[in-house]
Design a protein around this motif. Structure first.
Motif, PDB file in Angstrom:
ATOM      1  N   ALA A 197       0.827  -1.204   0.000  1.00  0.00           N
ATOM      2  CA  ALA A 197       0.000   0.000   0.000  1.00  0.00           C
ATOM      3  C   ALA A 197       0.861   1.253   0.000  1.00  0.00           C
ATOM      4  CB  ALA A 197      -0.930  -0.010   1.210  1.00  0.00           C
ATOM      5  N   SER A 198       1.945   1.236   0.755  1.00  0.00           N
ATOM      6  CA  SER A 198       2.846   2.395   0.807  1.00  0.00           C
ATOM      7  C   SER A 198       3.547   2.598  -0.528  1.00  0.00           C
ATOM      8  CB  SER A 198       3.877   2.217   1.923  1.00  0.00           C
ATOM      9  OG  SER A 198       3.259   2.255   3.199  1.00  0.00           O
TER      10      SER A 198
ATOM     11  N   ASN B 265       2.215   1.988  -3.348  1.00  0.00           N
ATOM     12  CA  ASN B 265       1.187   2.648  -4.163  1.00  0.00           C
ATOM     13  C   ASN B 265       1.060   4.126  -3.811  1.00  0.00           C
ATOM     14  OD1 ASN B 265       0.483   0.411  -5.664  1.00  0.00           O
ATOM     15  ND2 ASN B 265      -1.306  -0.116  -4.411  1.00  0.00           N
ATOM     16  N   GLU B 266       1.086   4.423  -2.513  1.00  0.00           N
ATOM     17  CA  GLU B 266       0.945   5.812  -2.075  1.00  0.00           C
ATOM     18  C   GLU B 266       2.091   6.677  -2.584  1.00  0.00           C
ATOM     19  OE1 GLU B 266       0.714   5.378   2.122  1.00  0.00           O
ATOM     20  OE2 GLU B 266      -1.270   4.439   2.084  1.00  0.00           O
TER      21      GLU B 266
ATOM     22  N   ALA C  50       1.582   7.298  -6.269  1.00  0.00           N
ATOM     23  CA  ALA C  50       0.522   8.283  -6.504  1.00  0.00           C
ATOM     24  C   ALA C  50       1.029   9.698  -6.266  1.00  0.00           C
ATOM     25  CB  ALA C  50      -0.669   7.983  -5.599  1.00  0.00           C
ATOM     26  N   GLU C  51       1.836   9.890  -5.234  1.00  0.00           N
ATOM     27  CA  GLU C  51       2.393  11.209  -4.941  1.00  0.00           C
ATOM     28  C   GLU C  51       3.266  11.718  -6.077  1.00  0.00           C
ATOM     29  OE1 GLU C  51       4.478  10.846  -1.287  1.00  0.00           O
ATOM     30  OE2 GLU C  51       2.659  10.524  -0.076  1.00  0.00           O
TER      31      GLU C  51
ATOM     32  N   LEU D 123       0.115   3.157 -10.309  1.00  0.00           N
ATOM     33  CA  LEU D 123       0.166   2.362  -9.089  1.00  0.00           C
ATOM     34  C   LEU D 123       0.707   0.972  -9.425  1.00  0.00           C
ATOM     35  CD1 LEU D 123      -3.184   3.253  -7.298  1.00  0.00           C
ATOM     36  CD2 LEU D 123      -1.018   4.511  -7.354  1.00  0.00           C
TER      37      LEU D 123
ATOM     38  N   GLU E 168       9.328   5.472   4.590  1.00  0.00           N
ATOM     39  CA  GLU E 168       7.945   5.868   4.820  1.00  0.00           C
ATOM     40  C   GLU E 168       7.359   5.122   6.020  1.00  0.00           C
ATOM     41  OE1 GLU E 168       4.366   7.937   4.037  1.00  0.00           O
ATOM     42  OE2 GLU E 168       6.386   8.235   3.264  1.00  0.00           O
TER      43      GLU E 168
END
Length: 326
Positions: free
Chosen positions: A31-32, A34-35, A38-39, A44, A196
């Motif tokens: 998930a991180s 992907n985050e 996205a940033e 993704l 992160e």
């Protein structure tokens, strides 16, 4: 937003009494990733989800329920199948339908993995025969006894034996997932994800599940003071003669009692203490290999190099290049 079909499908298999962190740790790594993508306005990379025998809530051993999709929702386009571990793994192994599904799904997945005792499910499905395997240190003997065709290794945090990846317990699932991200997207992205998640250091798979010093504290009290002194005096004379003298024993008596108490020879323990100290210095300082070898009592760079190759399958320089803090 990116098309789901272009993302790597990650299935994490859960079951009643699964270990929560075995599921949530790897899930958060993907998930991180992907985050962060996205940033940066990038596609993704992953489509992770939790699956179970039936859709709906799955109760973890910690009492927190996870919402899962059913096995029927899995498709042939699965990139990675990850089997979590936990107290419920024994019941999962007895579910013939579940192990049959795992075996079938593995055949249409690019790679498969297990976290902690999830290795029992992969083994029951016949997917680990003849392979090197890692699991939680407390389950290694049991896994090896139940499935004698496996090469179970008690020390590594995770093992890659393509297309199968297996890991040790609990937080080692995060190390495994970071390694999967690195294999997919490169070291820089994996390190960004580690930062992160505030993971202090991205650990190598070959690193021991816990330190030799901690292991010896668990082993007993007879040599606890000696071990504490050894850890503080790695560059001193740590020969059997010197250690026996410090323990007020004859060499023969010291060797016999030490092996019975720790399960290792004094020489192997000294080497492990020195390797672990050198690993820390390689990862946390810019000292030369020569200086570290002297500080840790190896005597020479070549002696340290041979020890690293034998125990970690990597030279000190290669270890530093790959695993030093950035």
């Amino acid at each position: 937003m990116s098309n789901t079909n272009t993302r790597r499908s990650i299935l994490i298999l859960a079951f009643p009494d699964v270990q929560l962190l075995d599921v949530s740790g790897p899930l958060q790594v993907f998930a991180s990733a992907n985050e962060l993508a996205a940033e940066r306005g990038a596609p993704l990379p992953y489509a992770p989800r939790v699956i179970a025998a039936q859709a709906g809530p799955v109760m973890t051993s910690s009492g927190l329920a996870l919402v899962a999709d059913s096995l029927r929702s899995a498709t042939k386009g699965t990139d990675t199948l990850i089997v979590a571990g936990g107290r419920g793994v024994y019941h999962a192994c007895c579910d013939a339908g579940l192990t049959r599904w795992v075996r079938k799904q593995a055949g249409v997945s690019r790679r498969i993995a297990s976290v902690c005792s999830g290795a029992f499910v992969l083994a029951e499905a016949g997917l680990l025969n003849g392979r090197r395997v890692a699991t939680h240190w407390s389950r290694c003997d049991e896994l090896a006894a139940r499935y004698p065709s496996l090469h179970v290794e008690p020390d590594p945090i995770f093992i890659r034996d393509d297309p199968v990846w297996t890991s040790a317990g609990v937080t080692a699932g995060i190390d495994l997932a970071l390694a999967l991200v690195e294999a997919d997207l490169g070291r820089a992205v994996a390190l960004d994800v580690a930062r992160e998640l505030v993971v202090f250091l991205k650990r190598p798979g070959g690193q021991a599940q816990f330190s030799a010093f901690l292991s010896m504290q668990k082993a007993g009290e007879q040599f606890s003071e000696l071990h504490a002194w050894m850890a503080e005096h790695l560059a001193a004379d740590l020969s059997v003669c010197a250690l026996a003298r410090r323990s007020r024993m004859s060499e023969r008596s010291f060797m016999r009692h030490y092996r019975a108490e720790t399960g290792r020879t004094p020489a192997r323990m000294v080497e492990q203490f020195r390797i672990e100290a050198a690993q820390r210095l390689l990862g946390e300082t810019s000292w030369s290999v020569k200086r570290i070898a002297a500080r840790c009592g190896f005597g020479s760079e070549e002696t340290m190099r041979r020890s690293f190759l034998r125990v970690l399958c990597a030279t000190p320089q290669a270890y530093r290049e790959r695993f030093a803090a950035q």
